[in-house]
Scaffold this active site. Structure first.
Site, PDB file in Angstrom:
ATOM      1  N   ARG A 198      -4.056   7.700  -2.163  1.00 35.08           N
ATOM      2  CA  ARG A 198      -2.398   7.441  -1.774  1.00 35.08           C
ATOM      3  C   ARG A 198      -1.795   8.112  -2.267  1.00 35.08           C
ATOM      4  NH1 ARG A 198      -2.120   0.985  -2.283  1.00 35.08           N
ATOM      5  NH2 ARG A 198      -4.351   0.589  -1.240  1.00 35.08           N
TER       6      ARG A 198
ATOM      7  N   ARG B 242       4.510   6.371   1.069  1.00 38.26           N
ATOM      8  CA  ARG B 242       5.988   6.292   0.491  1.00 38.26           C
ATOM      9  C   ARG B 242       6.362   6.761  -0.832  1.00 38.26           C
ATOM     10  NH1 ARG B 242       4.921  -0.315   1.364  1.00 38.26           N
ATOM     11  NH2 ARG B 242       2.743   0.812   1.154  1.00 38.26           N
TER      12      ARG B 242
ATOM     13  N   ARG C 240       7.761   9.656   8.599  1.00 32.17           N
ATOM     14  CA  ARG C 240       7.604   8.100   9.720  1.00 32.17           C
ATOM     15  C   ARG C 240       8.243   7.117  10.105  1.00 32.17           C
ATOM     16  NH1 ARG C 240       3.068   5.716   7.658  1.00 32.17           N
ATOM     17  NH2 ARG C 240       3.874   4.311   8.962  1.00 32.17           N
TER      18      ARG C 240
ATOM     19  N   ASP D 251      -7.006   5.633   7.463  1.00 34.92           N
ATOM     20  CA  ASP D 251      -7.194   4.829   7.120  1.00 34.92           C
ATOM     21  C   ASP D 251      -8.153   3.925   7.235  1.00 34.92           C
ATOM     22  OD1 ASP D 251      -4.948   2.152   6.029  1.00 34.92           O
ATOM     23  OD2 ASP D 251      -7.080   1.104   7.455  1.00 34.92           O
TER      24      ASP D 251
ATOM     25  N   TYR E 184     -12.977  -7.061   6.777  1.00 37.28           N
ATOM     26  CA  TYR E 184     -11.899  -7.382   7.030  1.00 37.28           C
ATOM     27  C   TYR E 184     -11.551  -7.501   9.128  1.00 37.28           C
ATOM     28  CZ  TYR E 184      -9.143  -4.011   4.541  1.00 37.28           C
ATOM     29  OH  TYR E 184      -8.052  -3.738   3.452  1.00 37.28           O
TER      30      TYR E 184
END
Length: 354
Positions: free
Chosen positions: A34, A38, A47, A83, A159
């Site tokens: 990551r 962010r 973004r 992702d 998921y």
């Protein structure tokens, strides 16, 4: 093997690839899970008003976001911005990535009919990803390895079955044990999707791949070996001939490190719960280790960061002395969103100089 692999892997080895394959790197290699995200103001700016999945299917945007931490931090690896659910979405699964929640599946997969209806992934459906890789390789310094990745079948299955993130994985574990035939059918389809995704990335020229079995830590060793390992082993076997390092990582997988390595990993990722030298003893000789600074250390100030980095680097050196092929410095999970980007840069500088 693609021409891109031949060109980029000629001559001096990249520090990350050297550490992964038992050679002496020119400097201590580091990248962070990551690292493109962010914590970077330039990422937040680019973004604005763009959804995660929309961004993952825009090759120019993928290239820019992948390159941002390399430019800012001088990392030795660039992780493809994407992702783990992108291949599912590309194949036609109705899902979204919801801010603050994660992947959410519109129609969870829980019956034989659901499994039968799960689509295959065709190579051209991830064309945006392979186009982005070509763009990245045109900008990436020759010394920096491009890391592709995919979700392991178990984590993708969790998921799909749960419908999103879960604390208990109760539906997943119930299917696994109560209906192993259906479970293996689902895992077989997901294994095919994962293989297709990774092969597309490898043919496009990535230098290493990481298989994320993020939630495998919810399993016992016995359950992992019975229900998960055969499928992850098939993934690793199908990409072995590419000759690039295969990294395997999960969270809370200290008890699974041996089993996760045995599926075919060349590098085993270790979270912060297990010291690297202890991990090296668990997995045996001939495998590199990756990790394993606690991500919160980057938020605790320079003095704490240097102390903890010295400890992790020392454990990495002891791991190599115990027979690990090398040590790739990383976090024990991903960079947290509130991390100061300047702290990440200082951490990389320390790693390269300590």
């Amino acid at each position: 093997m693609s021409q891109v692999h031949k060109v980029r892997r000629a001559g001096d080895r990249m520090p990350l690839i050297a550490a992964a394959t038992g050679e002496q790197p020119s400097r201590r290699p580091v990248w962070f899970m990551r690292q493109a995200g962010r914590s970077l103001p330039e990422y937040r700016e680019i973004r604005v008003d763009r959804g995660m999945l929309e961004s993952c299917f825009d090759p120019e945007l993928v290239c820019e976001i992948t390159m941002q931490p390399v430019r800012r931090h001088d990392t030795d690896g660039a992780i493809l911005f994407s992702d783990i659910v992108v291949p599912l979405r590309a194949a036609g699964v109705d899902l979204d990535i919801v801010a603050g929640t994660g992947p959410v599946i519109a129609e969870p997969v829980r019956t034989a009919a659901d499994v039968a209806a799960l689509p295959r992934l065709e190579r051209d459906e991830v064309g945006a990803v392979t186009s982005a890789i070509s763009m990245i390789l045109g900008e990436l310094p020759d010394s920096v390895a491009l890391i592709g990745f995919a979700g392991a079948p178990f984590t993708l299955a969790s998921y799909l079955i749960e419908g999103g993130p879960s604390r208990t994985y109760e539906r997943t574990k119930t299917m696994m044990r109560a209906d192993p035939e259906l479970w293996n059918q689902l895992m077989g389809k997901l294994t095919d999707i994962t293989i297709t995704s990774l092969q597309a990335q490898l043919d496009a020229g990535v230098d290493a791949v990481q298989l994320f079995d993020s939630w495998a830590g919810a399993l016992s060793v016995a359950d992992y070996q019975a229900y998960v390992a055969p499928h992850s082993s098939r993934v690793m076997a199908e990409i072995a001939d590419y000759g690039v390092p295969r990294i395997h990582f999960g969270v809370g997988t200290g008890e699974l490190l041996t089993a996760m390595t045995q599926v075919g990993a060349d590098v085993i990722g270790v979270d912060w719960r297990v010291p690297l030298d202890v991990a090296a003893h668990r997995v045996g000789y001939g495998v590199a280790v990756q990790g394993n600074l606690d991500p919160t250390v980057l938020m605790a100030g320079d003095a704490v960061m240097e102390r903890e980095l010295r400890r992790v680097l020392g454990e990495g050196e002891r791991a190599v002395a115990a027979g690990a092929l090398g040590h790739i410095v990383n976090l024990g999970h991903g960079v947290l969103p509130n991390t100061d980007a300047e702290a990440v840069t200082r951490a990389v500088e320390l790693i390269h100089t300590l």
